[in-house]
Design a protein around this motif. Structure first.
Motif, PDB file in Angstrom:
ATOM      1  N   ASP A 184       2.006  88.251  34.352  1.00 51.82           N
ATOM      2  CA  ASP A 184       3.080  87.415  34.880  1.00 51.82           C
ATOM      3  C   ASP A 184       3.029  87.467  36.412  1.00 51.82           C
ATOM      4  O   ASP A 184       3.127  88.557  36.999  1.00 51.82           O
TER       5      ASP A 184
ATOM      6  N   THR B  94       6.123  91.693  42.201  1.00 50.60           N
ATOM      7  CA  THR B  94       7.135  92.744  42.319  1.00 50.60           C
ATOM      8  C   THR B  94       6.486  94.124  42.284  1.00 50.60           C
ATOM      9  O   THR B  94       6.832  95.015  43.082  1.00 50.60           O
TER      10      THR B  94
ATOM     11  N   GLN C   1       5.165  86.752  38.781  1.00 49.76           N
ATOM     12  CA  GLN C   1       6.358  87.313  39.410  1.00 49.76           C
ATOM     13  C   GLN C   1       6.407  88.831  39.244  1.00 49.76           C
ATOM     14  O   GLN C   1       6.676  89.567  40.207  1.00 49.76           O
ATOM     15  N   GLN C   2       6.121  89.290  38.026  1.00 52.47           N
ATOM     16  CA  GLN C   2       6.103  90.727  37.809  1.00 52.47           C
ATOM     17  C   GLN C   2       4.982  91.390  38.606  1.00 52.47           C
ATOM     18  O   GLN C   2       5.147  92.501  39.122  1.00 52.47           O
TER      19      GLN C   2
END
Length: 759
Positions: A156, A162, A158-159
Motif C-alpha cells: 500500500d 508512513t 500510503q502505508q
C-alpha cells in the motif's frame, strides 16, 4: 616626453616613474583613509569609555565595599572614626566565611571529578541535511520492494510512506544521538586545552564576592604545541585553539542602558597587555601591524597606564600595593564590543564591501591603545552574541549588576562587628578594677601608677579631703553574656540572609532536626534549594552560552562531519548535579532490586551493564565495566564457549549412552545364558539324575565302611571319652532309615545289577 604629431611618446623610464607615483598616491590615500578610520573609531571608543566610566562610579564603590568585606577590612573613613573613639578595631570574618563556603559549594557542583555540568542532547525532532536523509530513504524503499516481490503482495503506497517516514525519523534521531556523543568528547577536549577550569575557578570566586562575575571566550589564539615525528622527536608547532579567561568586574564597563551582555549599545573591557604579547600579534589576521609598531614605539619602554580613582585601593586590597609606586611595563587597552550602524561604519572608513546595508546594525570588536586602533573585526557570530558571559548570585531584574553575598549580609556584618567591638572593649574594661586615688593623701614618695600584690601605701592626713581613703577600687560591670547572645542571634540571621546555613560547611552546632542523620539530610535538601537557584543563574548566563558558542563554531568550521547534528545544550548544574549523591544511592538500591531472573529478563544484559557502568563511574573505577563493544565480544566468546561445552556435553552423554547400551546387552546376554542353563538343567535325562544320586550315596557308604572297620578292631579300643554305640543302626544318617539288607540304603536303591550298572 616627446610629441610626434597627434601621438604621445613616453619612454619606459617615464612609464615606470608614473607607475611608482600612482602607487605612492594610492598608498597615501589608503594611509589617510586608515588614519581617518582610526581617528574616527578611536574617538568613538573614547567617548563610549567616558560614558561607561561615569555611569559605573556607584558600582565601583559597591565593588570596593564587597572586596573590603571579603578581606575583612573597614572602609577608611569608618576605620578613622573607630580609631578616633578609641578601643578595638576588630573585624569579624563572617562574610569571608560565607563567601568561601559558597565558592566551595559551587565548585563541588560545577567542577566534579568525573562528570560534566553540561551535555548535548538531540532535539525532539532533529534536522539533518538531505544528503543523509536521501540514502536512508532509498535503502528503505529498496528493502520494502524486495520484500514485496518475495511475498508476492502489492504494498500500500500510503502505508509504505508512513513506514518510511517513521524509519527515517528513527534513523535521524540515532544519527543525531551519535553526533551529540562525539561532539561532547570534542568540546570536553577543547575546554581542557583552553584553560576553562582555571577561568571557571576564578569566576566562581568573583561570583561569591561581587555583584556580578564575568568570563570571556572563546578566543581563538595561536599557541605553541608539540608534534611528534619519527623516532619520537619533538617538534614545536603553532596551533589555533579556543581559550577562556576570567575578567575582573572592575574591568568591565557596560553601556549605561545595558541590562545584559547583549542588549546594550556596547560593552568595554579594560585589558592589560605586555610588550611580548603585542609582538606576537604582529601578522595575525584582523590586527594592524603598523598600528602595533607605533604603540610599541610610543609606549614600549615606559608602558601606558590609564589610572582610575579606584586603582590604588583595589591594588592594596588585591595585594598589589607596590604597583602604583613603579612605572610598570604593562600597556592598557580598551576592547570595545558593540553595535554600529552601517552609515557610521562608512563614515569611520570601513571598506564599503563589508557593509551590505548602510541602515543595518553591525556588531564590531575593536581594540584601542592610546590613540591607535590595533584591531577591528566584525562579530561573525550568527546570533550576534558578544564573547562575554555574566552571572550574579542574586540578579536584580532590569539591572546589569546584581547583588553579591557581602551585600546581602552587609547589615548583619556591621551589627556583628559593632557587637564584637563592644564585647572586646567591655571585656578589657571589666577585666580588672578601676582605681580612684586622692593624691593629696599619698606620700610624695608613692607612685599611684605602680601597683603590685602586698603593696604598702604610705599616706598622710589631708587638710582638704579629711581622712577619706587614699585609694578606692571599683569593679566595672561585665556585659559579656548579653553581647554574646546578641552576636549569636545575628550570626544565625546571616544563614537566612544568604541561604548558606552553617551546617553546610561543617559547623557542628546544628541542634534540632540536625542532631540526627535523617534530620540533617532533610536540612541539607532544604539548603540545596537556595544554592540551586544561584547555580541556575550560572547555567543560563555562562555554561549554556559558552557551550552553544563552541558548538556553533565547530558546526561552522570543523571538517569532521561525524560531530555535526541538530542538538541542544543541557546545563546540568542546577538539576542532576545537586542530587548526584541521592541518585547514586538510588542506583545502588535499584541494582539490588533487579538482581532476580524476572527483572533481568526485562532490562537485559545491556541494561545491567549500563547500570553497573554508571555506579562504577561514581566510584571512580574506570575500565571496571566493559564497553558495549567489549560486551559484544565477550558475549560472542561466551556463546562460542557455550556451544563448545554443549558439543562436549553431547559427546560425553553419547559415550555414556553407548556404554550403558553395551552393559545392557551384556546383562541381557548373561540373563539369556542363565535362562539357557536353567532350561538345560530342567531337561536332564532320568539316567543322568540317577547316576548323580548314586555317586552321592557311594560317598556316604564309604564313610560308614571306614567307621565299621575301626570298630571291628576291638571294642576296647575306643578313645577315652568316646562311648561305644549301643546299636550300630544308630549310626545311620538321620532322615534315612537304615535297612538290614542294604546297609541303610533306602528302598528301591542299591548297587547296580549287572555289568552295565543296570538301567
Amino acid at each position: 616626453m616627446a610629441s610626434l604629431g597627434l601621438m604621445q611618446y613616453r619612454s619606459a623610464a617615464e612609464l615606470r616613474d608614473d607607475e611608482l607615483q600612482e602607487a605612492q598616491r594610492l598608498a597615501d590615500a589608503e594611509a589617510r583613509r586608515t588614519a581617518v578610520f582610526e581617528s574616527s573609531l578611536a574617538s568613538h571608543i573614547r567617548r563610549s569609555w567616558e560614558e561607561a566610566k561615569m555611569a559605573k562610579q556607584e558600582v565601583e564603590q559597591r565593588l570596593l565595599d564587597c572586596l573590603r568585606r571579603r578581606k575583612g577590612e573597614y572602609d577608611p573613613s569608618k576605620l578613622s572614626a573607630i580609631k578616633g573613639e578609641g578601643g578595638s578595631a576588630i573585624y569579624m570574618m563572617l562574610t569571608a566565611t560565607k563567601c568561601r563556603a559558597a565558592a566551595s559549594w559551587v565548585r563541588d557542583i560545577l567542577m566534579p571529578a568525573s562528570e560534566k555540568p553540561w551535555g548535548l542532547s538531540p532535539t525532539p525532532i532533529a534536522d539533518l541535511p538531505p544528503e543523509f536523509v536521501q540514502p536512508v530513504f532509498q535503502q528503505f524503499m529498496q528493502r520494502a520492494l524486495m520484500e514485496a516481490q518475495q511475498s508476492g503482495e502489492q504494498p500500500d503506497p500510503q502505508q509504505l510512506m508512513t513506514a518510511a517516514e517513521a524509519h527515517i525519523r528513527h534513523a535521524v534521531q540515532e544519527k543525531a544521538q551519535e553526533a551529540a556523543e562525539r561532539h561532547e568528547e570534542l568540546i570536553a577536549d577543547q575546554l581542557a586545552e583552553g584553560e576553562w577550569d582555571d577561568a571557571l575557578e576564578a569566576f566562581i570566586d568573583d561570583f561569591a564576592t561581587y555583584p556580578a562575575a564575568f568570563i570571556r571566550g572563546h578566543n581563538l589564539r595561536r599557541v605553541s604545541a608539540l608534534a611528534w615525528q619519527a623516532g619520537w622527536k619533538a617538534v614545536k608547532t603553532k596551533e589555533i585553539k579556543p581559550e577562556w579567561y576570567r575578567v575582573s568586574p572592575f574591568d568591565m564597563y557596560p553601556s549605561p542602558d545595558a541590562t545584559s551582555i547583549d542588549d546594550g549599545a556596547y560593552i568595554i573591557e579594560r585589558a592589560r597587555m605586555t610588550r611580548a604579547h603585542l609582538n606576537k600579534l604582529i601578522g595575525v589576521p584582523s590586527y594592524n601591524a603598523d598600528a602595533i609598531r607605533e604603540v610599541l614605539s610610543e609606549h614600549g619602554q615606559t608602558g601606558l597606564r590609564d589610572w582610575l580613582w579606584t586603582d590604588g585601593e583595589r591594588a592594596e586590597l588585591e595585594g598589589r600595593g607596590h604597583e602604583w609606586l613603579t612605572r610598570g611595563q604593562t600597556i592598557d587597552a580598551l576592547i570595545y564590543c558593540g553595535g554600529a550602524q552601517g552609515t557610521s561604519l562608512l563614515q569611520w572608513g570601513v571598506d564599503p564591501s563589508e557593509v551590505d546595508d548602510p541602515l543595518a546594525e553591525y556588531e564590531v570588536e575593536a581594540t584601542l591603545i592610546g590613540q591607535h586602533v590595533i584591531r577591528v573585526k566584525f562579530n561573525r557570530d550568527p546570533l550576534e552574541r558578544r564573547p562575554y558571559h555574566k552571572a550574579s548570585f542574586q540578579p536584580i531584574p532590569g539591572s546589569f549588576w546584581g547583588m553579591g553575598i557581602p551585600e546581602l549580609m552587609a547589615d548583619i556584618q556591621d551589627v556583628c562587628n559593632a557587637t564584637a567591638r563592644s564585647l572586646v572593649n567591655n571585656l578589657a574594661i571589666s577585666s580588672g578594677p578601676q582605681v580612684e586615688v586622692y593624691e593629696d593623701r599619698l606620700d610624695p614618695t608613692e607612685d599611684p601608677t605602680e601597683m603590685y600584690p602586698w603593696k604598702v601605701w604610705r599616706t598622710k592626713d589631708s587638710n582638704v579631703t579629711g581622712n577619706n581613703p587614699a585609694v578606692r577600687f571599683y569593679q566595672p560591670t561585665s556585659n559579656a553574656a548579653e553581647l554574646l547572645a546578641v552576636y549569636e542571634k545575628f550570626e544565625i540571621r546571616a544563614d537566612d540572609a544568604t541561604n548558606i546555613p552553617r551546617y553546610t560547611y561543617g559547623n557542628e552546632r546544628v541542634g534540632g532536626a540536625g542532631s540526627t542523620a535523617t534530620g540533617l539530610s532533610m536540612l541539607m535538601e532544604s539548603a540545596n534549594k537556595g544554592i540551586k537557584d544561584a547555580i541556575r543563574h550560572i547555567d543560563r548566563g555562562v555554561i549554556r552560552r559558552v557551550i552553544e558558542a563552541l558548538w556553533l563554531h565547530n558546526m561552522q568550521y570543523s571538517d569532521d562531519q561525524s560531530i555535526k547534528g541538530d542538538v541542544s545544550v543541557i546545563p546540568r548544574g542546577s538539576s542532576a548535579m545537586l542530587i548526584r549523591e541521592q541518585t547514586h544511592q538510588m542506583r545502588s538500591q535499584f541494582l539490588q532490586m533487579t538482581a532476580n531472573p524476572i527483572d533481568m529478563g526485562i532490562i537485559g544484559q545491556e541494561g545491567r551493564r549500563k547500570l553497573l557502568a554508571s555506579i562504577a563511574e561514581k566510584l571512580d573505577l574506570p575500565g571496571a565495566i566493559p564497553s558495549e563493544d567489549e560486551m559484544e565480544k565477550n558475549m560472542a566468546a561466551q556463546n562460542e564457549t557455550g556451544q563448545m561445552m554443549q558439543e562436549l556435553d553431547r559427546i560425553i552423554k553419547q559415550a555414556e549412552a553407548q556404554e550403558k547400551s553395551a552393559e545392557a546387552e551384556k546383562a541381557m546376554a548373561e540373563v539369556d545364558e542363565t535362562r539357557a542353563e536353567a532350561q538345560r538343567t530342567q531337561t536332564l535325562t532320568p539316567l543322568e539324575a540317577r547316576k548323580m544320586l548314586a555317586e552321592i550315596l557311594n560317598m556316604m557308604q564309604g564313610g560308614q565302611h571306614e567307621r565299621a572297620r575301626l570298630e571291628s578292631a576291638g571294642p576296647n579300643r575306643q578313645h577315652a571319652g568316646w562311648p561305644a554305640p549301643a546299636n550300630p543302626a544308630a549310626t545311620a544318617p538321620r532322615g534315612m532309615p537304615g535297612q538290614a539288607g542294604n546297609g541303610g540304603q533306602p528302598a528301591g536303591y542299591g548297587p547296580p545289577a549287572g555289568p552295565r550298572g543296570g538301567v
